[in-house]
Design a protein around this motif. Structure first.
Motif, PDB file in Angstrom:
ATOM      1  N   GLY A   1      52.646  86.729  35.790  1.00 54.99           N
ATOM      2  CA  GLY A   1      53.658  87.325  35.627  1.00 54.99           C
ATOM      3  C   GLY A   1      54.491  87.301  34.136  1.00 54.99           C
ATOM      4  N   ILE A   2      53.040  87.489  33.277  1.00 61.35           N
ATOM      5  CA  ILE A   2      53.094  87.698  31.769  1.00 61.35           C
ATOM      6  C   ILE A   2      52.926  88.993  31.424  1.00 61.35           C
ATOM      7  CG2 ILE A   2      52.307  86.654  29.691  1.00 61.35           C
ATOM      8  CD1 ILE A   2      51.201  84.179  31.197  1.00 61.35           C
ATOM      9  N   ALA A   3      53.886  89.561  30.870  1.00 57.00           N
ATOM     10  CA  ALA A   3      54.072  91.143  30.469  1.00 57.00           C
ATOM     11  C   ALA A   3      53.221  90.958  29.092  1.00 57.00           C
ATOM     12  CB  ALA A   3      55.203  91.600  30.164  1.00 57.00           C
ATOM     13  N   ALA A   4      52.674  92.035  28.786  1.00 58.48           N
ATOM     14  CA  ALA A   4      52.022  92.181  27.372  1.00 58.48           C
ATOM     15  C   ALA A   4      52.126  93.622  26.744  1.00 58.48           C
ATOM     16  CB  ALA A   4      50.735  91.923  27.479  1.00 58.48           C
ATOM     17  N   PRO A   5      53.585  93.732  26.404  1.00 62.30           N
ATOM     18  CA  PRO A   5      53.795  95.067  25.997  1.00 62.30           C
ATOM     19  C   PRO A   5      53.355  94.864  24.357  1.00 62.30           C
ATOM     20  CG  PRO A   5      55.809  93.969  25.932  1.00 62.30           C
ATOM     21  CD  PRO A   5      54.812  93.138  26.676  1.00 62.30           C
ATOM     22  N   SER A   6      53.179  96.089  23.632  1.00 63.40           N
ATOM     23  CA  SER A   6      52.836  95.992  22.066  1.00 63.40           C
ATOM     24  C   SER A   6      54.197  95.648  21.450  1.00 63.40           C
ATOM     25  CB  SER A   6      52.170  97.247  21.677  1.00 63.40           C
ATOM     26  OG  SER A   6      53.073  98.095  21.787  1.00 63.40           O
ATOM     27  N   SER A   7      54.080  95.102  20.012  1.00 69.40           N
ATOM     28  CA  SER A   7      55.159  94.962  19.239  1.00 69.40           C
ATOM     29  C   SER A   7      56.148  96.444  19.119  1.00 69.40           C
ATOM     30  CB  SER A   7      54.772  94.582  18.081  1.00 69.40           C
ATOM     31  OG  SER A   7      54.169  93.175  17.999  1.00 69.40           O
ATOM     32  N   GLU A   8      55.272  97.270  19.075  1.00 70.53           N
ATOM     33  CA  GLU A   8      55.960  98.581  18.905  1.00 70.53           C
ATOM     34  C   GLU A   8      56.754  99.096  20.294  1.00 70.53           C
ATOM     35  OE1 GLU A   8      52.471  98.334  16.097  1.00 70.53           O
ATOM     36  OE2 GLU A   8      52.521  98.133  18.368  1.00 70.53           O
ATOM     37  N   GLU A   9      56.246  98.948  21.205  1.00 70.36           N
ATOM     38  CA  GLU A   9      57.095  99.109  22.435  1.00 70.36           C
ATOM     39  C   GLU A   9      58.325  98.191  22.446  1.00 70.36           C
ATOM     40  OE1 GLU A   9      56.539  99.313  27.405  1.00 70.36           O
ATOM     41  OE2 GLU A   9      54.990  99.212  26.125  1.00 70.36           O
ATOM     42  N   GLU A  10      58.108  96.982  22.279  1.00 65.24           N
ATOM     43  CA  GLU A  10      59.436  96.059  22.555  1.00 65.24           C
ATOM     44  C   GLU A  10      60.321  96.301  21.375  1.00 65.24           C
ATOM     45  OE1 GLU A  10      58.845  91.642  23.238  1.00 65.24           O
ATOM     46  OE2 GLU A  10      57.004  91.819  22.286  1.00 65.24           O
ATOM     47  N   PHE A  11      59.807  96.861  20.281  1.00 65.13           N
ATOM     48  CA  PHE A  11      60.913  97.256  19.101  1.00 65.13           C
ATOM     49  C   PHE A  11      61.490  98.441  19.757  1.00 65.13           C
ATOM     50  CE2 PHE A  11      61.424 100.011  15.268  1.00 65.13           C
ATOM     51  CZ  PHE A  11      62.627  98.871  14.826  1.00 65.13           C
ATOM     52  N   LEU A  12      60.854  99.460  20.275  1.00 68.51           N
ATOM     53  CA  LEU A  12      61.459 100.540  20.878  1.00 68.51           C
ATOM     54  C   LEU A  12      62.443 100.621  21.769  1.00 68.51           C
ATOM     55  CD1 LEU A  12      58.681 103.232  20.360  1.00 68.51           C
ATOM     56  CD2 LEU A  12      60.564 103.003  18.706  1.00 68.51           C
ATOM     57  N   ARG A  13      62.237  99.704  22.983  1.00 66.96           N
ATOM     58  CA  ARG A  13      63.128  99.251  23.955  1.00 66.96           C
ATOM     59  C   ARG A  13      64.552  98.665  23.432  1.00 66.96           C
ATOM     60  NH1 ARG A  13      60.850 100.209  28.739  1.00 66.96           N
ATOM     61  NH2 ARG A  13      58.723 100.040  28.699  1.00 66.96           N
ATOM     62  N   ALA A  14      64.331  97.911  22.251  1.00 69.23           N
ATOM     63  CA  ALA A  14      65.564  97.315  21.594  1.00 69.23           C
ATOM     64  C   ALA A  14      66.288  98.248  20.868  1.00 69.23           C
ATOM     65  CB  ALA A  14      65.362  96.149  20.594  1.00 69.23           C
ATOM     66  N   VAL A  15      65.638  99.152  20.297  1.00 69.01           N
ATOM     67  CA  VAL A  15      66.098 100.316  19.546  1.00 69.01           C
ATOM     68  C   VAL A  15      66.962 101.200  20.523  1.00 69.01           C
ATOM     69  CG1 VAL A  15      65.902 102.347  18.056  1.00 69.01           C
ATOM     70  CG2 VAL A  15      64.638 100.425  17.609  1.00 69.01           C
ATOM     71  N   GLN A  16      66.167 101.583  21.547  1.00 72.56           N
ATOM     72  CA  GLN A  16      66.811 102.327  22.612  1.00 72.56           C
ATOM     73  C   GLN A  16      68.351 101.894  23.110  1.00 72.56           C
ATOM     74  OE1 GLN A  16      65.558 105.325  24.129  1.00 72.56           O
ATOM     75  NE2 GLN A  16      67.755 105.324  24.220  1.00 72.56           N
ATOM     76  N   ALA A  17      68.118 100.426  23.343  1.00 69.95           N
ATOM     77  CA  ALA A  17      69.410  99.663  23.808  1.00 69.95           C
ATOM     78  C   ALA A  17      70.529  99.775  22.986  1.00 69.95           C
ATOM     79  CB  ALA A  17      69.231  98.204  24.307  1.00 69.95           C
ATOM     80  N   HIS A  18      70.125  99.726  21.512  1.00 75.73           N
ATOM     81  CA  HIS A  18      71.068  99.604  20.609  1.00 75.73           C
ATOM     82  C   HIS A  18      71.813 101.186  20.304  1.00 75.73           C
ATOM     83  CE1 HIS A  18      72.832  99.903  16.430  1.00 75.73           C
ATOM     84  NE2 HIS A  18      72.106 100.584  16.152  1.00 75.73           N
ATOM     85  N   LEU A  19      70.932 102.049  20.657  1.00 72.42           N
ATOM     86  CA  LEU A  19      71.681 103.668  20.464  1.00 72.42           C
ATOM     87  C   LEU A  19      72.327 103.887  21.919  1.00 72.42           C
ATOM     88  CD1 LEU A  19      68.240 105.527  19.528  1.00 72.42           C
ATOM     89  CD2 LEU A  19      70.122 104.922  18.037  1.00 72.42           C
ATOM     90  N   ASP A  20      72.022 103.198  22.848  1.00 65.36           N
ATOM     91  CA  ASP A  20      72.892 103.180  24.178  1.00 65.36           C
ATOM     92  C   ASP A  20      74.138 102.701  23.969  1.00 65.36           C
ATOM     93  OD1 ASP A  20      70.943 104.862  25.098  1.00 65.36           O
ATOM     94  OD2 ASP A  20      70.049 103.346  26.314  1.00 65.36           O
ATOM     95  N   GLY A  21      74.119 101.902  23.047  1.00 58.60           N
ATOM     96  CA  GLY A  21      75.602 100.913  22.838  1.00 58.60           C
ATOM     97  C   GLY A  21      75.430  99.497  23.276  1.00 58.60           C
ATOM     98  N   ASP A  22      74.278  99.259  23.834  1.00 56.82           N
ATOM     99  CA  ASP A  22      74.157  97.792  24.532  1.00 56.82           C
ATOM    100  C   ASP A  22      73.780  97.014  23.134  1.00 56.82           C
ATOM    101  OD1 ASP A  22      74.631  98.716  26.990  1.00 56.82           O
ATOM    102  OD2 ASP A  22      72.493  99.201  27.241  1.00 56.82           O
ATOM    103  N   THR A  23      73.849  95.691  23.470  1.00 60.22           N
ATOM    104  CA  THR A  23      73.536  94.644  22.586  1.00 60.22           C
ATOM    105  C   THR A  23      71.965  94.098  23.031  1.00 60.22           C
ATOM    106  OG1 THR A  23      75.511  93.781  22.038  1.00 60.22           O
ATOM    107  CG2 THR A  23      73.855  92.562  21.512  1.00 60.22           C
ATOM    108  N   PRO A  24      70.849  94.498  22.356  1.00 63.70           N
ATOM    109  CA  PRO A  24      69.412  93.949  22.800  1.00 63.70           C
ATOM    110  C   PRO A  24      69.158  92.540  22.538  1.00 63.70           C
ATOM    111  CG  PRO A  24      69.377  95.277  20.581  1.00 63.70           C
ATOM    112  CD  PRO A  24      70.952  95.295  21.126  1.00 63.70           C
TER     113      PRO A  24
END
Length: 350
Positions: A291-314
């Motif tokens: 159950g351990i995910a291993a996304p790259s740092s870049e993917e984690e960062f972009l997901r947080a940026v996407q949440a930010h752009l969507d108006g959410d608090t990542p």
């Protein structure tokens, strides 16, 4: 919605992040496009931009204005001024390590990022390496027992030559210092991430290449608050057949866990009863089964940026500037110990 990504700096590490961003874009991760690049070396900026369909910008401000997120990949001395520009504009930022030339300027960078409240992440990317995630899981297995000792060797040829061909890592005004800060800042971060807080460090350093202020050999003895101890050896040599390589052995009460190579492993866990070896194509399935995910740092960062752009608090990204500052606290203590002949230096609690 496509995330517009800008780059300040277009050297080797910027190219690495661009490759990782392209993997995210072409896979199931957030859609992104590298749209703007600035580097004092216009030819180098053009080289990165042309492969991405991006625009070469004359100033950092132009990159920031065109971007939803910015990667700061300049030489170390420029991290603080570039991060200040990005943070003041309120744009999410990914800052390469180390944060700055020394601990005071690193603290200044952290404070301005925290005051801005921007989404941020730091390029201590070893935390997202599948080999290190496997190693962490093996160490934290309750049957391993308490950690007793660690032996960590990190070596590469001095990066002013070969495929790195750095034009600035031999200049203290641009890099600040040598092997420990520029390369083993990763290792200091990993040691606490894997084994918990360090409370004292004693160290020695050498300057075999004769570059004033750029150390090329460091030996550090660490004591952890848990009672464990260990050593870190960081070396810049001239064996061009050996680019960046790491080996780590962690001795627990009931198991030894060995990282034979940080890129594809294998990672080996030995007990009195059996031996488990995980490496290569087996790393990700082994993690997924637990159950351990291993996304790259870049993917984690972009997901947080996407949440930010969507108006959410990542959620808070890790490692962020606060995590990176802790590694600078350890590096500063290491240099201070080396400056007084190896006497142990106490480390404040995180």
């Amino acid at each position: 919605m496509s995330i517009r990504v800008g780059f300040l700096g277009a050297g080797l590490i910027a190219a690495y992040h661009a490759i990782q961003l392209n993997i995210v874009r072409d896979g199931p991760g957030p859609d992104n496009r590298i749209v703007a690049v600035h580097d004092p070396d216009v030819e180098r900026a053009a080289g990165l931009a042309s492969g991405q369909g991006a625009e070469v910008c004359a100033t950092p401000q132009e990159v920031i204005e065109r971007s939803d997120a910015v990667f700061v990949c300049t030489w170390t001395a420029e991290h603080l001024p570039m991060v200040r520009l990005v943070a003041e504009a309120g744009v999410p930022l990914f800052c390469e390590k180390p944060l700055s030339l020394d601990l005071p300027r690193s603290r200044e960078l952290v404070e301005l990022v925290r005051a801005s409240g921007v989404v941020n992440m730091v390029g201590l990317v070893m935390r997202s390496s599948p080999t290190l995630l496997v190693m962490r899981e093996m160490i934290q297995d309750p049957t391993s027992g308490r950690v007793m000792n660690v032996v960590f060797r990190d070596d590469q040829y001095i990066p002013t030559q070969g495929m790195y061909a750095s034009t600035w890592r031999g200049d203290t005004e641009l890099a600040g210092s040598g092997a420990l800060m520029e390369h083993s800042i990763h290792d200091l971060d990993l040691l606490e991430w894997l084994l918990g807080p360090v409370d004292t460090i004693g160290a020695h350093q050498s300057f075999f290449h004769g570059i004033d202020g750029i150390e090329d050999s460091v030996s550090a003895l660490l004591r952890f608050t848990s009672g464990a101890s260990g050593n870190l050896a960081s070396i810049w040599h001239d064996v061009l057949a050996r680019p960046s390589q790491r080996r780590m052995e962690v001795f627990c009460e009931n198991a030894t866990v060995t990282l034979e190579s940080d890129d594809v492993g294998p990672v080996r866990r030995q007990t009195a009863d059996d031996e488990v070896v995980v490496g290569g194509d087996d790393l990700l399935p082994w993690l997924a089964a637990r159950g351990i995910a291993a996304p790259s740092s870049e993917e984690e960062f972009l997901r947080a940026v996407q949440a930010h752009l969507d108006g959410d608090t990542p959620e808070r990204l890790r490692p962020d500037v606060v995590d990176a500052l802790r590694a600078h606290v350890l590096a500063d203590a290491t240099y201070r110990s080396a400056a007084v002949g190896g006497d142990p230096v106490a480390i404040p609690a995180p």
